[in-house]
Write a protein that holds these residues in place. Structure first.
Motif, PDB file in Angstrom:
ATOM      1  N   TRP A  39       0.817  -1.211   0.000  1.00 33.41           N
ATOM      2  CA  TRP A  39       0.000   0.000   0.000  1.00 33.41           C
ATOM      3  C   TRP A  39       0.850   1.261   0.000  1.00 33.41           C
ATOM      4  CZ3 TRP A  39      -4.713   1.052  -1.397  1.00 33.41           C
ATOM      5  CH2 TRP A  39      -5.635   0.004  -1.479  1.00 33.41           C
ATOM      6  N   VAL A  43       0.435   4.168  -3.044  1.00 32.32           N
ATOM      7  CA  VAL A  43       0.285   5.603  -2.825  1.00 32.32           C
ATOM      8  C   VAL A  43       1.453   6.361  -3.448  1.00 32.32           C
ATOM      9  CG1 VAL A  43       0.254   7.420  -1.055  1.00 32.32           C
ATOM     10  CG2 VAL A  43      -1.125   5.355  -0.755  1.00 32.32           C
ATOM     11  N   PRO A 168      -0.992   3.788   3.493  1.00 29.79           N
ATOM     12  CA  PRO A 168      -1.120   5.136   2.934  1.00 29.79           C
ATOM     13  C   PRO A 168      -0.755   6.248   3.912  1.00 29.79           C
ATOM     14  CG  PRO A 168      -3.004   3.804   2.315  1.00 29.79           C
ATOM     15  CD  PRO A 168      -2.231   3.012   3.323  1.00 29.79           C
ATOM     16  N   GLY A 272      -2.620  10.594   1.746  1.00 33.71           N
ATOM     17  CA  GLY A 272      -2.391   9.360   2.490  1.00 33.71           C
ATOM     18  C   GLY A 272      -3.463   9.109   3.534  1.00 33.71           C
TER      19      GLY A 272
END
Length: 423
Positions: A39, A43, A168, A272
């Protein structure tokens, strides 16, 4: 009172029933670390493309390139997954994903990264995931057996969504303070625990010899899988609904960074946290699903969740407040995990062992292979009319299709699902 306490004691183990299996603990433990890195890279890659191009269109193009291999090769991958040991295949794919993350980290750190580099690496990443995703799904039953499959799917989804919160959020902070390259490097290193865990898994010898699995031709195998799906309403309907929802409603990687940049006029940190909100809602949904996993998947829950995703995305369209957007994305995340977990479970519990790899490859084709179309459409619409308009139009189409299916086949809401497969 004593009966209530006894009932609670029985319910607590059910929440994590799959963890009693050593093989699943090894697999699950490695995934806990690796998915955070995944992840972080998701991002960071989107933010990198925005920095290189400042274009919503190219953000959609990169996502299209990454998922295009799933569109082209998922059916072929499923046939191979049903023929060869999944453990060896997963070690190979995870090692490949680690290598690609390391290459992108070095390229970015040296300030030599170009858009065409990202596009090539996105395609290679997509090729690896085309084999990795259905293999991981079909591998689950070999780790826990029939009785705990639903719980294993829920627990696997829970760490995926926990990573959506942590990854994120950490990625936004790392990008802001230390740079994008470190996110890619952290992801590369995070593959080591999962590769080690898979290597340590001990499985019984396969019941069906490899020579027998290979008697059927590749194209015959693909056709047999497609025929099975077409003739099984309990599998075909969830896949059809997933196809529409995935194309028109699951475009967070394209639209959320545009919301952060163009609607809230913020940077990577806000992006994020907004992505993390979606994952946080999914964690809450995972806990609820884990508690209820003993009841099995429900077709009714699938349709309710599809409507929930669409409605809360529509509510997000006029949102100008960051706090409100965070809340709505969180609730949307809860409905997303409810939808995907029920869909995944409905497919697996109704697929025989000799078809499971192919059914899950079709799931991968629909879930990942249609992302290029969804990314291209949402990126193009956002480029022309803005992110809120793109989000709203996609949500309306998804809601309309869900309602149309219910009107066409209301009996689907009452359909009971039983465990049909036998190993």
């Amino acid at each position: 009172m004593e009966k209530v306490l006894s009932k609670k004691r029985l319910q607590i183990p059910q929440v994590v029933a799959a963890l009693k299996h050593r093989n699943f603990r090894l697999f699950w433990g490695g995934q806990c670390i690796s998915l955070i890195g995944t992840w972080m890279q998701n991002v960071a890659q989107s933010w990198l493309v925005l920095e290189l191009t400042r274009s919503a269109f190219w953000l959609g193009v990169v996502s299209t390139f990454q998922f295009l291999p799933m569109t082209l090769f998922s059916l072929y991958a499923g046939t191979l997954i049903d023929r060869f040991p999944k453990k060896k295949m997963l070690i190979f794919t995870q090692a490949g994903l680690m290598t690609l993350a390391f290459i992108l980290a070095v390229d970015t750190w040296m300030h030599t990264v170009k858009l065409w580099h990202v596009l090539i690496l996105a395609v290679l990443l997509g090729v690896m995931n085309t084999f990795d995703m259905p293999a991981r799904q079909a591998f689950m039953i070999e780790l826990v057996g029939e009785a705990d499959l639903m719980n294993a799917i829920v627990l696997n989804s829970s760490i995926f969504n926990a990573a959506r919160v942590v990854g994120p959020s950490v990625s936004g902070l790392v990008i802001a303070k230390l740079g994008i390259a470190l996110c890619f490097l952290i992801n590369a290193v995070s593959f080591l625990p999962v590769i080690t865990g898979i290597w340590l898994i001990r499985l019984p010898k396969p019941v069906q010899p490899a020579s027998r699995r290979c008697q059927e031709g590749i194209w015959q195998g693909i056709k047999a899988g497609l025929d099975f799906v077409r003739k099984t309403p309990g599998i075909f309907v969830p896949l059809a609904l997933l196809a529409v929802i995935n194309v028109f409603a699951f475009n967070f990687n394209v639209l959320v960074p545009l919301y952060a940049k163009n609607v809230f006029h913020a940077g990577a940190k806000t992006y994020g946290f907004l992505m993390g909100a979606n994952g946080f809602g999914a964690i809450i949904g995972s806990v609820i699903l884990a508690i209820r996993s003993a009841h099995g998947p429900k077709m009714r829950s699938l349709f309710i969740a599809a409507a929930g995703v669409s409605i809360f995305e529509l509510l997000l369209v006029p949102a100008k407040s960051y706090t409100l957007a965070y809340l709505l994305l969180g609730i949307t995340g809860l409905w997303v995990i409810t939808f995907t977990t029920n869909c995944n479970s409905l497919l697996q519990v109704q697929s025989p062992p000799n078809m499971r790899g192919r059914v899950m490859s079709i799931y991968t084709l629909v879930f990942g292979g249609l992302v290029p179309l969804g990314s291209f459409l949402s990126g193009s619409m956002a480029h022309a009319w803005g992110a809120p308009a793109a989000l709203g139009l996609g949500a309306l189409i998804s809601l309309a299709f869900t309602v149309a299916l219910v009107i066409w086949r209301p009996s689907l809401l009452k359909q009971e699902i039983s465990f049909k497969w036998q190993d």
